[in-house]
Motif scaffolding. Structure first.
Motif, PDB file in Angstrom:
ATOM      1  N   TYR A 114      46.132  32.348 -21.106  1.00  0.00           N
ATOM      2  CA  TYR A 114      44.990  32.444 -20.205  1.00  0.00           C
ATOM      3  C   TYR A 114      44.649  31.047 -19.702  1.00  0.00           C
ATOM      4  CZ  TYR A 114      42.267  30.754 -24.171  1.00  0.00           C
ATOM      5  OH  TYR A 114      41.798  29.996 -25.212  1.00  0.00           O
ATOM      6  N   THR A 115      43.788  30.997 -18.683  1.00  0.00           N
ATOM      7  CA  THR A 115      43.442  29.717 -18.057  1.00  0.00           C
ATOM      8  C   THR A 115      41.936  29.526 -18.048  1.00  0.00           C
ATOM      9  OG1 THR A 115      45.404  29.855 -16.644  1.00  0.00           O
ATOM     10  CG2 THR A 115      43.669  28.339 -15.939  1.00  0.00           C
ATOM     11  N   VAL A 116      41.522  28.281 -18.310  1.00  0.00           N
ATOM     12  CA  VAL A 116      40.121  27.879 -18.244  1.00  0.00           C
ATOM     13  C   VAL A 116      40.043  26.612 -17.407  1.00  0.00           C
ATOM     14  CG1 VAL A 116      39.449  28.915 -20.451  1.00  0.00           C
ATOM     15  CG2 VAL A 116      40.330  26.572 -20.400  1.00  0.00           C
ATOM     16  N   THR A 117      38.846  26.324 -16.877  1.00  0.00           N
ATOM     17  CA  THR A 117      38.641  25.136 -16.062  1.00  0.00           C
ATOM     18  C   THR A 117      37.534  24.293 -16.654  1.00  0.00           C
ATOM     19  OG1 THR A 117      39.344  26.296 -14.061  1.00  0.00           O
ATOM     20  CG2 THR A 117      38.075  24.277 -13.751  1.00  0.00           C
ATOM     21  N   ALA A 118      37.794  22.992 -16.779  1.00  0.00           N
ATOM     22  CA  ALA A 118      36.789  22.038 -17.256  1.00  0.00           C
ATOM     23  C   ALA A 118      36.328  21.193 -16.079  1.00  0.00           C
ATOM     24  CB  ALA A 118      37.367  21.152 -18.350  1.00  0.00           C
ATOM     25  N   VAL A 119      35.014  21.110 -15.893  1.00  0.00           N
ATOM     26  CA  VAL A 119      34.463  20.308 -14.797  1.00  0.00           C
ATOM     27  C   VAL A 119      34.371  18.840 -15.221  1.00  0.00           C
ATOM     28  CG1 VAL A 119      33.193  22.261 -13.827  1.00  0.00           C
ATOM     29  CG2 VAL A 119      32.073  20.749 -15.493  1.00  0.00           C
ATOM     30  N   GLU A 120      34.061  17.982 -14.256  1.00  0.00           N
ATOM     31  CA  GLU A 120      34.046  16.540 -14.493  1.00  0.00           C
ATOM     32  C   GLU A 120      33.123  16.147 -15.642  1.00  0.00           C
ATOM     33  OE1 GLU A 120      33.432  12.431 -11.904  1.00  0.00           O
ATOM     34  OE2 GLU A 120      32.799  14.353 -11.082  1.00  0.00           O
ATOM     35  N   GLU A 121      31.916  16.736 -15.707  1.00  0.00           N
ATOM     36  CA  GLU A 121      30.961  16.415 -16.769  1.00  0.00           C
ATOM     37  C   GLU A 121      31.546  16.733 -18.143  1.00  0.00           C
ATOM     38  OE1 GLU A 121      27.038  15.663 -18.612  1.00  0.00           O
ATOM     39  OE2 GLU A 121      28.158  14.920 -16.888  1.00  0.00           O
ATOM     40  N   THR A 122      32.219  17.862 -18.262  1.00  0.00           N
ATOM     41  CA  THR A 122      32.845  18.243 -19.529  1.00  0.00           C
ATOM     42  C   THR A 122      33.961  17.274 -19.890  1.00  0.00           C
ATOM     43  OG1 THR A 122      32.327  20.563 -19.125  1.00  0.00           O
ATOM     44  CG2 THR A 122      34.043  20.098 -20.738  1.00  0.00           C
ATOM     45  N   HIS A 143      28.322  23.245 -26.600  1.00  0.00           N
ATOM     46  CA  HIS A 143      27.922  22.142 -25.727  1.00  0.00           C
ATOM     47  C   HIS A 143      28.092  20.839 -26.506  1.00  0.00           C
ATOM     48  CE1 HIS A 143      25.002  25.288 -23.857  1.00  0.00           C
ATOM     49  NE2 HIS A 143      26.266  25.509 -23.531  1.00  0.00           N
ATOM     50  N   VAL A 144      29.200  20.181 -26.308  1.00  0.00           N
ATOM     51  CA  VAL A 144      29.527  18.972 -27.060  1.00  0.00           C
ATOM     52  C   VAL A 144      28.561  17.851 -26.696  1.00  0.00           C
ATOM     53  CG1 VAL A 144      31.297  17.180 -27.371  1.00  0.00           C
ATOM     54  CG2 VAL A 144      31.932  19.600 -27.371  1.00  0.00           C
ATOM     55  N   ASP A 145      28.036  17.171 -27.720  1.00  0.00           N
ATOM     56  CA  ASP A 145      27.096  16.085 -27.501  1.00  0.00           C
ATOM     57  C   ASP A 145      27.794  14.762 -27.219  1.00  0.00           C
ATOM     58  OD1 ASP A 145      24.536  17.448 -28.003  1.00  0.00           O
ATOM     59  OD2 ASP A 145      25.385  17.755 -30.000  1.00  0.00           O
ATOM     60  N   GLN A 146      28.854  14.488 -27.945  1.00  0.00           N
ATOM     61  CA  GLN A 146      29.583  13.250 -27.748  1.00  0.00           C
ATOM     62  C   GLN A 146      30.882  13.296 -28.531  1.00  0.00           C
ATOM     63  OE1 GLN A 146      26.323  10.943 -30.082  1.00  0.00           O
ATOM     64  NE2 GLN A 146      28.137   9.624 -30.184  1.00  0.00           N
ATOM     65  N   VAL A 182      34.217  23.324 -27.271  1.00  0.00           N
ATOM     66  CA  VAL A 182      33.748  23.276 -25.884  1.00  0.00           C
ATOM     67  C   VAL A 182      33.771  24.684 -25.305  1.00  0.00           C
ATOM     68  CG1 VAL A 182      34.103  22.281 -23.589  1.00  0.00           C
ATOM     69  CG2 VAL A 182      34.702  20.954 -25.630  1.00  0.00           C
ATOM     70  N   CYS A 183      32.621  25.154 -24.858  1.00  0.00           N
ATOM     71  CA  CYS A 183      32.533  26.478 -24.251  1.00  0.00           C
ATOM     72  C   CYS A 183      33.115  26.426 -22.846  1.00  0.00           C
ATOM     73  CB  CYS A 183      31.074  26.927 -24.211  1.00  0.00           C
ATOM     74  SG  CYS A 183      30.849  28.549 -23.454  1.00  0.00           S
ATOM     75  N   ASP A 190      35.897  35.771 -17.001  1.00  0.00           N
ATOM     76  CA  ASP A 190      34.464  35.474 -17.139  1.00  0.00           C
ATOM     77  C   ASP A 190      33.996  35.409 -18.584  1.00  0.00           C
ATOM     78  OD1 ASP A 190      33.956  35.105 -14.470  1.00  0.00           O
ATOM     79  OD2 ASP A 190      33.244  37.141 -14.137  1.00  0.00           O
ATOM     80  N   GLN A 191      34.878  35.636 -19.547  1.00  0.00           N
ATOM     81  CA  GLN A 191      34.490  35.550 -20.953  1.00  0.00           C
ATOM     82  C   GLN A 191      34.411  34.080 -21.374  1.00  0.00           C
ATOM     83  OE1 GLN A 191      37.008  37.907 -23.450  1.00  0.00           O
ATOM     84  NE2 GLN A 191      35.702  37.671 -25.242  1.00  0.00           N
ATOM     85  N   SER A 192      33.448  33.766 -22.246  1.00  0.00           N
ATOM     86  CA  SER A 192      33.304  32.413 -22.779  1.00  0.00           C
ATOM     87  C   SER A 192      34.066  32.291 -24.092  1.00  0.00           C
ATOM     88  CB  SER A 192      31.827  32.088 -23.016  1.00  0.00           C
ATOM     89  OG  SER A 192      31.126  32.047 -21.803  1.00  0.00           O
ATOM     90  N   VAL A 193      34.821  31.208 -24.210  1.00  0.00           N
ATOM     91  CA  VAL A 193      35.593  30.935 -25.414  1.00  0.00           C
ATOM     92  C   VAL A 193      35.388  29.472 -25.782  1.00  0.00           C
ATOM     93  CG1 VAL A 193      37.907  30.891 -26.453  1.00  0.00           C
ATOM     94  CG2 VAL A 193      37.324  32.665 -24.789  1.00  0.00           C
TER      95      VAL A 193
END
Length: 197
Positions: free
Chosen positions: A57-65, A100-103, A45-46, A37-40
């Motif tokens: 460790y593992t992180v998940t990126a959603v479609e929007e990201t 939060h990446v803009d572009q 990209v958070c 649950d920690q943000s990195v």
């Protein structure tokens, strides 16, 4: 919240498509200090830690990201800039970075100059983002100062330490990078221009 001061780099060791999401496993020395649950920040990209072991460790990126960043280009072996959230009692060494990446931007020029490196980046101005001369920008999560600010491009200088201890040493002309424009500038622009269709 982040500051754009990179703590460490990690290496992508596994990518797994899960529906419209993608999970990435990152090998990094700081993995043993993370918790679920920690943000990195990963290249700016958070992402939230969903599993961790002492060395990865593992992180998940959603479609929007995946759509708005260069994460969909990550492959096994890629080096990633990492920064944990700023502690409340920490020094604010960079600038306000939200993760939060803009572009996406593109490297259009790279030159070594007496021990430092010049990089020029272009970006699509139709997204409405702007840079300010001597203002701040986050590139792959690194807090940098802009100069040669133009409506669709800008230049930054990379010092040897940053070049050696982030993934800037791997960025070449034609490569895409994650851009987060200065949040203060974004709010000021919104106040001045309002909401446009």
């Amino acid at each position: 919240m982040f500051t754009g001061i990179i703590e460490a780099t990690g290496r992508v060791v596994h990518c797994q498509l899960e529906g419209s999401n993608t999970s990435f496993t990152i090998q990094a020395d700081l993995a043993s200090e993370l918790k679920i649950d920690q943000s990195v920040s990963h290249n700016g990209v958070c992402l939230t830690v969903v599993a961790c072991q002492p060395d990865h460790y593992t992180v998940t990126a959603v479609e929007e990201t995946l759509r708005k960043t260069n994460l969909n280009e990550w492959k096994i072996g890629d080096i990633i800039n990492l920064e944990r959230c700023m502690p409340a009692n920490g020094r604010f060494d960079g600038h306000i970075v939200q993760g939060h990446v803009d572009q996406i931007g593109t490297c259009i020029y790279k030159e070594e100059r007496d021990g430092s490196w010049l990089f020029d980046f272009s970006y699509d101005p139709t997204f409405g983002n702007v840079t300010v001369e001597k203002g701040s920008i986050s590139i792959n999560g690194v807090s940098l100062t802009v100069f040669n600010s133009a409506p669709d491009s800008f230049r930054v200088t990379i010092i040897p330490y940053t070049y050696d201890f982030t993934n800037f040493s791997t960025v070449e002309v034609g490569d895409q990078v994650n851009l987060e424009f200065d949040v203060l500038g974004k709010y000021i622009k919104r106040i001045l221009t309002g909401y446009q269709p």
